[in-house]
Design an enzyme around this catalytic site. Structure first.
Site, short mmCIF file in Angstrom:
data_model
loop_
_atom_site.label_atom_id
_atom_site.label_comp_id
_atom_site.label_asym_id
_atom_site.label_seq_id
_atom_site.Cartn_x
_atom_site.Cartn_y
_atom_site.Cartn_z
N ARG A 68 0.80 -1.23 0.00
CA ARG A 68 0.00 0.00 0.00
C ARG A 68 0.83 1.27 0.00
O ARG A 68 0.58 2.19 -0.77
CB ARG A 68 -0.92 0.04 1.24
CG ARG A 68 -2.18 -0.74 1.10
CD ARG A 68 -2.63 -1.28 2.43
NE ARG A 68 -1.70 -2.33 2.81
CZ ARG A 68 -1.83 -3.60 2.42
NH1 ARG A 68 -2.87 -3.96 1.70
NH2 ARG A 68 -0.94 -4.53 2.74
N THR A 69 1.82 1.34 0.90
CA THR A 69 2.51 2.62 1.05
C THR A 69 3.27 2.97 -0.23
O THR A 69 3.15 4.09 -0.74
CB THR A 69 3.46 2.57 2.26
OG1 THR A 69 2.72 2.14 3.39
CG2 THR A 69 4.06 3.95 2.55
N LYS A 98 25.69 -4.40 -0.43
CA LYS A 98 27.16 -4.44 -0.51
C LYS A 98 27.80 -3.75 0.69
O LYS A 98 29.01 -3.62 0.76
CB LYS A 98 27.63 -3.72 -1.79
CG LYS A 98 27.08 -4.27 -3.08
CD LYS A 98 27.58 -3.40 -4.24
CE LYS A 98 26.98 -3.83 -5.56
NZ LYS A 98 27.33 -2.89 -6.64
N ARG A 119 11.40 3.72 3.25
CA ARG A 119 11.05 2.83 4.38
C ARG A 119 12.32 2.09 4.78
O ARG A 119 13.04 1.57 3.93
CB ARG A 119 9.97 1.84 3.97
CG ARG A 119 9.72 0.76 5.01
CD ARG A 119 8.49 -0.06 4.68
NE ARG A 119 7.27 0.69 4.95
CZ ARG A 119 6.04 0.20 4.81
NH1 ARG A 119 5.87 -1.04 4.41
NH2 ARG A 119 4.98 0.94 5.08
N HIS A 147 5.13 6.00 11.40
CA HIS A 147 4.64 5.90 10.02
C HIS A 147 3.67 7.09 9.83
O HIS A 147 2.46 6.91 9.80
CB HIS A 147 3.93 4.56 9.84
CG HIS A 147 3.67 4.15 8.42
ND1 HIS A 147 3.73 5.02 7.36
CD2 HIS A 147 3.35 2.93 7.90
CE1 HIS A 147 3.44 4.36 6.24
NE2 HIS A 147 3.21 3.10 6.54
#
Ligand code: NCD
Length: 319
Positions: A68-69, A98, A119, A147
């Site tokens: 969703r986000t 890496k 995120r 959030h």
């Protein structure tokens, strides 16, 4: 009634990045965003919307899974006329695999885009690394921290459905210790007055005191509970959450609590007629699918509102 708003109006809040709900200090600042969200939702045919972020590039970079986000941010960007570049599985596909630090990644991608939606699995990582960015950063979830954009869309949905963000009883149910969406939602609701936050968790998943801060200003109150019997009836909103498997130290601890609260038709039957059920989604088994057809279930509409809320947020930060 559709609000008449000036689409060209600017926001009074001066925000470079959106990292935490604590950046809002008054409900009027939140209301500006909710009004703009409402405009976007109710005026899909306003052609000028698709030029608001013309010539801008938005980069979405997700170090944790998302449906969703990320997709609603990308949809919001495209609807405002921006272009999108995306790294959807950054934990394994970007140079962090890496050994590159988040600071370095941000220094680089800030040169590729006009706004970054990120995120990351570590709490506070985006607040710390944002100092390296020349362009706005939006916190799309930082571990079990916050959030904020989900918090804003939650408030939009509550206001849309109940008509107010004051004097409500809201039951937050489940793994509230780790539910970053709830941490932001409660902080934003504490800008309004007279709300009661019932935080209903298994005993081992009580909230840490710093995860929501002091939200008892403006006549708001917090009640911590480990059982929802006798409390369902008083709630205007039941906000269910997923038990956050990925944040547990052992699978044993997760399995011990994962099914503590399951919303079934029998429990919903005790809720007020005009109350609502929210969930940031994804749902695992904490809401039985037979509840979906109940008129109080609003979680899919809540997810849909994410697009319009994120349009307003992108406009606030990037226009
Ligand atoms: C939530 C999240 O990622 O914090 N989902 C979302 O963004 N709508 C909730 C969750 O993952 O359980």
């Amino acid at each position: 009634m559709i609000p008449i708003l000036n689409l060209r109006c600017y926001f009074s809040i001066d925000m470079k990045h959106l990292l935490s709900a604590t950046q809002f200090s008054h409900c009027d600042e939140v209301e500006e965003l909710l009004d703009k969200t409402s405009y976007y939702k109710t005026n899909p045919n306003d052609g000028s919307i698709s030029t608001i972020l013309k010539n801008k590039i938005i980069c979405t970079m997700f170090f944790e899974p998302s449906t969703r986000t990320r997709l609603s941010f990308e949809s919001a960007s495209l609807r405002l006329g921006a272009k999108v570049i995306s790294c959807e599985n950054a934990q394994s596909n970007a140079s962090s695999a890496k050994g590159e630090t988040l600071d370095d990644a941000i220094k680089v991608i800030a040169g590729y885009a006009d706004g970054l939606v990120i995120r990351h699995p570590e709490k506070n990582s985006l607040s710390q690394s944002s100092i390296h960015s020349t362009v706005p950063i939006i916190n799309a979830g930082d571990g079990n921290g916050e959030h904020p954009t989900q918090g804003l869309l939650d408030l939009f949905t509550i206001k849309e459905k109940l008509g107010t963000l004051n004097n409500l009883t809201i039951g937050f149910v489940g793994d509230i210790k780790n539910a970053r969406t709830v941490h932001s939602t409660i902080r934003l609701l504490s800008l309004y007055t007279g709300n009661t936050f019932k935080i209903i968790t298994p005993p081992t998943l009580k909230i840490d005191s710093d995860s929501i801060g002091d939200v008892t200003r403006n006549g708001n109150s917090v009640i911590e509970l480990t059982d929802w019997n006798g409390h369902i009836e008083s709630c205007d909103v039941i906000y269910m959450t997923r038990t956050q498997k990925e944040r547990f130290e052992s699978s044993q601890e997760y399995y011990a609590v994962k099914d503590n609260f399951i919303l079934t038709q029998d429990i919903v039957a005790k809720m007020k007629k005009n109350s609502i059920i929210l969930h940031p989604l994804p749902r695992v088994n904490e809401i039985h699918p037979s509840v979906d057809s109940d008129q109080r279930s609003c979680y899919f509409q809540q997810a849909h509102n994410g697009v319009f809320t994120r349009m307003a947020i992108l406009e606030m930060l990037l226009r």
